[in-house]
Motif scaffolding. Structure first.
Motif, short mmCIF file in Angstrom:
data_model
loop_
_atom_site.label_atom_id
_atom_site.label_comp_id
_atom_site.label_asym_id
_atom_site.label_seq_id
_atom_site.Cartn_x
_atom_site.Cartn_y
_atom_site.Cartn_z
N TRP A 21 0.82 -1.21 0.00
CA TRP A 21 0.00 0.00 0.00
C TRP A 21 0.86 1.27 0.00
CZ3 TRP A 21 -2.64 1.90 5.09
CH2 TRP A 21 -3.42 3.01 4.84
N ARG A 22 1.95 1.24 0.77
CA ARG A 22 2.75 2.45 0.95
C ARG A 22 3.92 2.56 0.00
NH1 ARG A 22 1.06 4.45 6.09
NH2 ARG A 22 -0.06 2.88 7.28
N ASP A 50 1.09 -8.45 -0.84
CA ASP A 50 -0.29 -7.98 -0.92
C ASP A 50 -0.36 -6.65 -1.70
OD1 ASP A 50 -3.12 -8.25 0.17
OD2 ASP A 50 -2.63 -6.24 0.88
N SER A 160 -12.37 -8.77 1.53
CA SER A 160 -11.70 -7.92 2.51
C SER A 160 -12.75 -6.99 3.12
CB SER A 160 -10.60 -7.11 1.80
OG SER A 160 -9.92 -6.30 2.72
N ASN A 161 -12.63 -6.79 4.40
CA ASN A 161 -13.54 -5.89 5.14
C ASN A 161 -14.99 -6.35 5.06
OD1 ASN A 161 -11.43 -3.87 5.79
ND2 ASN A 161 -11.35 -3.66 3.57
N GLN A 182 -9.73 -10.39 4.54
CA GLN A 182 -8.64 -9.54 5.04
C GLN A 182 -9.28 -8.35 5.77
OE1 GLN A 182 -5.50 -6.61 2.98
NE2 GLN A 182 -5.06 -8.73 2.48
N SER A 212 -2.90 -3.65 8.51
CA SER A 212 -2.39 -2.67 9.50
C SER A 212 -2.18 -3.32 10.87
CB SER A 212 -3.33 -1.47 9.61
OG SER A 212 -3.30 -0.72 8.43
N LEU A 214 0.13 -3.08 12.88
CA LEU A 214 0.70 -2.13 13.85
C LEU A 214 -0.15 -0.86 13.90
CD1 LEU A 214 4.46 -2.61 12.82
CD2 LEU A 214 3.19 -3.79 14.63
N GLY A 216 -1.15 0.87 11.54
CA GLY A 216 -0.63 1.86 10.60
C GLY A 216 0.40 2.79 11.23
N THR A 265 5.61 -1.61 6.58
CA THR A 265 6.68 -0.63 6.71
C THR A 265 7.46 -0.47 5.40
OG1 THR A 265 8.75 -0.09 7.83
CG2 THR A 265 8.22 -2.42 7.67
N ASN A 266 7.88 0.76 5.14
CA ASN A 266 8.75 1.03 3.98
C ASN A 266 10.22 1.03 4.37
OD1 ASN A 266 7.49 1.39 1.47
ND2 ASN A 266 6.56 3.32 2.13
N ARG A 270 13.45 -2.09 9.25
CA ARG A 270 12.28 -2.72 9.88
C ARG A 270 11.84 -3.95 9.08
NH1 ARG A 270 9.53 2.94 11.02
NH2 ARG A 270 10.57 3.41 12.98
N1 LIG Z 1 -7.66 -4.65 2.77
C1 LIG Z 1 -7.64 -3.40 3.20
O1 LIG Z 1 -8.66 -2.70 3.23
C2 LIG Z 1 -6.33 -2.81 3.65
C3 LIG Z 1 -6.31 -1.58 4.29
C4 LIG Z 1 -5.06 -1.09 4.70
C5 LIG Z 1 -3.90 -1.85 4.47
N2 LIG Z 1 -3.98 -3.03 3.81
C6 LIG Z 1 -2.78 -3.87 3.57
O2 LIG Z 1 -2.08 -3.98 4.79
C7 LIG Z 1 -0.73 -3.58 4.57
C8 LIG Z 1 -0.16 -3.04 5.83
O3 LIG Z 1 -0.85 -1.86 6.24
P1 LIG Z 1 -0.05 -0.76 7.04
O4 LIG Z 1 1.07 -0.26 6.23
O5 LIG Z 1 -1.01 0.20 7.59
O6 LIG Z 1 0.54 -1.70 8.22
P2 LIG Z 1 1.33 -1.43 9.54
O7 LIG Z 1 2.50 -2.37 9.49
O8 LIG Z 1 0.36 -1.53 10.67
O9 LIG Z 1 1.80 0.07 9.49
C9 LIG Z 1 2.92 0.50 8.77
C10 LIG Z 1 3.18 1.92 9.20
O10 LIG Z 1 3.66 1.89 10.54
C11 LIG Z 1 4.92 2.51 10.61
N3 LIG Z 1 5.78 1.73 11.51
C12 LIG Z 1 6.05 0.41 11.42
N4 LIG Z 1 6.88 0.04 12.42
C13 LIG Z 1 7.11 1.15 13.14
C14 LIG Z 1 7.88 1.40 14.30
N5 LIG Z 1 8.58 0.43 14.92
N6 LIG Z 1 7.90 2.66 14.79
C15 LIG Z 1 7.19 3.63 14.18
N7 LIG Z 1 6.44 3.46 13.05
C16 LIG Z 1 6.41 2.21 12.56
C17 LIG Z 1 5.47 2.46 9.22
O11 LIG Z 1 6.37 3.54 9.02
P3 LIG Z 1 7.76 3.26 8.20
O12 LIG Z 1 7.35 2.97 6.81
O13 LIG Z 1 8.48 4.55 8.37
O14 LIG Z 1 8.42 2.11 8.91
C18 LIG Z 1 4.24 2.60 8.35
O15 LIG Z 1 3.89 3.96 8.19
C19 LIG Z 1 -0.81 -2.60 3.41
O16 LIG Z 1 0.42 -2.47 2.73
C20 LIG Z 1 -1.85 -3.27 2.55
O17 LIG Z 1 -1.25 -4.30 1.80
C21 LIG Z 1 -5.18 -3.54 3.40
#
Ligand SMILES: NC(=O)c1ccc[n+]([C@@H]2O[C@H](COP(=O)([O-])OP(=O)(O)OC[C@H]3O[C@@H](n4cnc5c(N)ncnc54)[C@H](OP(=O)(O)O)[C@@H]3O)[C@@H](O)[C@H]2O)c1
Length: 300
Positions: A21-22, A50, A160-161, A182, A212, A214, A216, A265-266, A270
């Protein structure tokens, strides 16, 4: 890395999934950076990726596909998930007046074919309906998903959802099984454990995916809930010599529903530590300590 079966028609998926996503939010979207992320995942056995047609305002699948052209060997080393039905307001679609969902056969089939072409792969391992569509004709959508599987363009479908009743409705109009739902699951989004979402997956015998995991990044913020959660998780993290992020993911892995967390995470450092979560064991009382911090109250 544990490899799990979602359905007999599918290759095994890695228990931890990496989400795209990111991808376009990274300051570096070069092929080299995308490849570095995938390689860091593969080094840990994280092979399942994903995607969604809409990620990065419709750019992420193409970014990934461009990188795959430079490293075609990565294509078969991974399982590829994508999604359809969300119709974003976007400069790419100037005629669109309102954000909406589209589960018509035309959109579902065209979107899957576009994902294949953007990603540069021959078949999606899994196609998800991204969001439940209040305007869905389940007969048409179910037939479209079945036809994608029958044609070999998609190996399996899921959602999903979706709420339990949405799952029942679509499944009743398909001959192939829906293999996952999902949904958002993390220590700051725990309703699914009591609102029927997880119970429905367990009843159907399907493994949910957690987006998400974590929250997000909100788990690392300054809210009272985040501070309380981190206070409970820190001793577990210290004991296992991992970060709080690994404990949050381990908390999902510990649940009997067999949740597959989708991490986003990008940050390359991490990403390199994502599998730390598999080294943390969470027992029943630790699970409830985190759950209590998540809900802000003792269980009745
Ligand atoms: N099906 C759906 O409706 C839906 C909705 C949302 C997401 N998704 C899927 O789920 C995936 C993951 O979602 P997500 O990116 O929100 O997941 P996440 O892993 O909960 O959050 C990632 C975010 O948290 C930050 N982060 C991670 N570790 C950290 C730490 N130790 N300290 C501070 N910040 C930290 C990351 O920043 P950095 O990049 O700087 O590490 C990034 O901005 C998406 O890529 C997508 O594939 C699906």
């Amino acid at each position: 890395m544990e490899m799990v079966s979602l359905h007999d028609s599918l290759p095994l998926f890695s228990r931890l999934v990496y989400g795209m996503w990111r991808l376009a939010d990274d300051s570096d979207t070069s092929d080299g950076q995308v490849i570095a992320k995938v390689e860091k995942c593969l080094e840990q056995g994280i092979t399942t990726l994903d995607h969604a047609n809409i990620y990065g305002d419709y750019a992420c699948e193409a970014l990934f596909g461009r990188a795959l052209k430079a490293r075609p060997d990565l294509k078969d080393a991974c399982q590829h998930i994508s999604k359809c039905d969300v119709m974003l307001l976007s400069d790419h679609y100037p005629d669109r007046r309102v954000k909406h969902y589209d589960t018509s056969a035309v959109h579902v089939i065209e979107s899957a074919e576009t994902s294949l072409s953007r990603l540069g792969i021959d078949a999606l391992d899994l196609l998800l309906i991204h969001r439940p569509d209040p305007f869905m004709d389940p007969t048409e959508t179910g037939r479209a998903l079945d036809s994608l599987i029958d044609s070999g363009k998609v190996k399996a479908c899921g959602v999903s959802n979706f709420k339990p009743w949405d799952l029942d409705l679509l499944q009743a109009h398909m001959h192939h099984p829906l293999v996952t739902n999902q949904i958002e699951i993390n220590p700051m989004a725990v309703d699914c454990f009591v609102n029927g979402d997880i119970a429905k997956a367990q009843t159907m015998g399907i493994k949910p995916m957690a987006w998400s995991p974590l929250a997000g990044g909100a788990l690392f913020g300054d809210s009272a809930r985040a501070l309380e959660l981190r206070a409970v998780m820190q001793p577990i993290a210290d004991n296992a010599n991992v970060g709080i992020d690994a404990v949050a993911v381990a908390w999902l892995l510990a649940h009997p529903a067999g949740i597959l967390p989708v991490l986003g995470t990008n940050n390359l450092e991490r990403i390199a530590r994502l599998s730390d979560a598999t080294r943390v064991s969470i027992d029943r009382q630790q699970w409830f300590e985190i759950y209590q911090a998540a809900t802000g109250q003792e269980v009745p």
